[in-house]
Enzyme design. Sequence first.
Site, PDB file in Angstrom:
ATOM      1  N   PHE A 182     -66.030  -7.866  70.631  1.00 12.76           N
ATOM      2  CA  PHE A 182     -64.540  -8.411  69.846  1.00 12.76           C
ATOM      3  C   PHE A 182     -64.180  -8.022  68.544  1.00 12.76           C
ATOM      4  CE2 PHE A 182     -65.760 -11.579  73.356  1.00 12.76           C
ATOM      5  CZ  PHE A 182     -65.772 -10.722  74.519  1.00 12.76           C
ATOM      6  N   HIS A 183     -64.604  -6.851  67.929  1.00 18.36           N
ATOM      7  CA  HIS A 183     -64.585  -6.768  66.527  1.00 18.36           C
ATOM      8  C   HIS A 183     -63.455  -5.683  66.472  1.00 18.36           C
ATOM      9  CE1 HIS A 183     -68.925  -8.433  65.901  1.00 18.36           C
ATOM     10  NE2 HIS A 183     -67.904  -9.283  66.100  1.00 18.36           N
ATOM     11  N   MET A 184     -62.522  -5.450  67.146  1.00 20.77           N
ATOM     12  CA  MET A 184     -61.401  -4.395  67.063  1.00 20.77           C
ATOM     13  C   MET A 184     -60.888  -4.226  65.615  1.00 20.77           C
ATOM     14  SD  MET A 184     -61.417  -6.089  70.033  1.00 20.77           S
ATOM     15  CE  MET A 184     -60.142  -7.256  70.378  1.00 20.77           C
TER      16      MET A 184
END
Length: 551
Positions: free
Chosen positions: A488-490
């Site tokens: 979840f590190h876009m």
Amino acid sequence: MSRRALIQAGIAAGLSAPMSRAWAQAVDVVQASAFYDSRQLEAEYDYIVCGSGSAGSVVARRLAEDGDATVLLIEAGGSDNHPSILNPSVWFTNVGTERAWNFHSVAQPGTNGRNVALPMGRAIGGGSSINGMAYVRGHKLDFDRWADITGDTGWNYENALSTFRRIENFDGPADPGYRGTGGILTMQKDNDIQPVARALRAAGPAAGLAAFDDINGAAMESASFIGHPDIKVRDRQRVNVPADYLYPILDQGNITVITGATVSRVEVTGDRATGVSFVWNGETRRVGARGEIILSMGAIHTPKVLMHSGIGDEKVLRKAGVRTILDLPGIGKNLQDHTQATCIWEFREHTPPAALLFSQSIYFTNVGGGDRPDINAVQLQIPFPSERTAQDYDIPETGWSILSGLANPRSRGTVEIVDDNPETEVRIVSNILTADEDMRAMRHGIELARELGASPEMRDFVKREVMPGPITGAELESYIRDSASCYFHMSGTCQMGNGPDSVVTPDLKVKGIEGLRIADTSIMPEITMVPTMPPAVFIGERAGQLIRSSS
């Protein structure tokens, strides 16, 4: 009493200036919540900041803190005064609720036809309100690479390190060469490391992982290391970035924060951004900007808003029915995340999850022979299968996992609008594990994780290896694709640089549009090897400095 008056009172009482600043920042979430949506909306502000996450709240603070400029901060989510945000033990329960944007990629060949969850924070604080609270600042080679790509030394490691030392209020062993105290940004050393996490750190050196006491010190200049991350927790409660940056200035009178307001588009007159349109309380509103507009909505929403504003790849806009104002083909391209696959072990004895459930041991190493870490891995004191592998394996009631991820993914995805309605979800093609280099690194990363799990140091914590077991070749690759998910590190969809696909200049200005900048993880030309919250704070600090120096 205003923050300035609090500081003066603290100094008068004999506190140092840094301690007085820290005291003045002791505003709790209940007091802060009273200021959201409490001021009348003006027709115009000096600055409009869209998004209150790890970069946006920093930008808003730096633009408003001296009281001379008026700032509007627009947040699509609600207040951060919620038990599942504040309680570190249940942070993961926010995914799937109204406190997250619950994005998914389309079905991907790299994940054996599965779509991948890509949630983002939807509350004051953005991702810093729903993440795992690990504070890992960024590797030397992350920032030096940005400086090389942009030609701007302001992005290099030397400047990043100087910034972090200046802003940190680190509760841990003193190390003035690397760590700061008395600053604005709160973090602490985790003083309750669980036995299984201590054992993994002890197992690291035999596998080539140098053990460091401070993961944010000299470790961030090393090619291979293991340690315990700092955490954004105080008194067993989450400290999101707004708690450090926004809360202390909410009573100044020159910053307005509205929640539940979804930005639709940037209004452009000629070649200048003049305002933003957003939906708030069921009505479409428009507010003007005398100075600049700063987009800080993250790697999905920032390109989405630009495309709905007519700024983006002309082919994508034409297909969606949006009139092109400026053809910027790089918008929505270059999507990156830290892909991971999981190994799980069952505890030898029944061991419930730790009271504060986040990663207590992390490691970085190079398995591909290059000059920088290509694997970043975290340990969790729970079994953590994907929805596919949960069906294929006998998952124990209690266990522990190593999530072995790609520090420098080569695969690149896209974000595109599909029609001219700002309320329609974007189409996300993650393309994870489509690059051969990524699969090679993942195979080696799983092998290393299994080696650590079988080490003598871990023997007391292993009844059995649950998954993947001793598989190789095509079977291992298929397992990785079934297990794969993202951290979840876009990042990367509005990359900065000087090339034809860059969207913002090194000073974060959107190319071809005056008065419009971007400050969030979308500007990363290459994703940092570490969790993106601290690098996003640095981006926010840099944006504030650049904007104030140009005004």
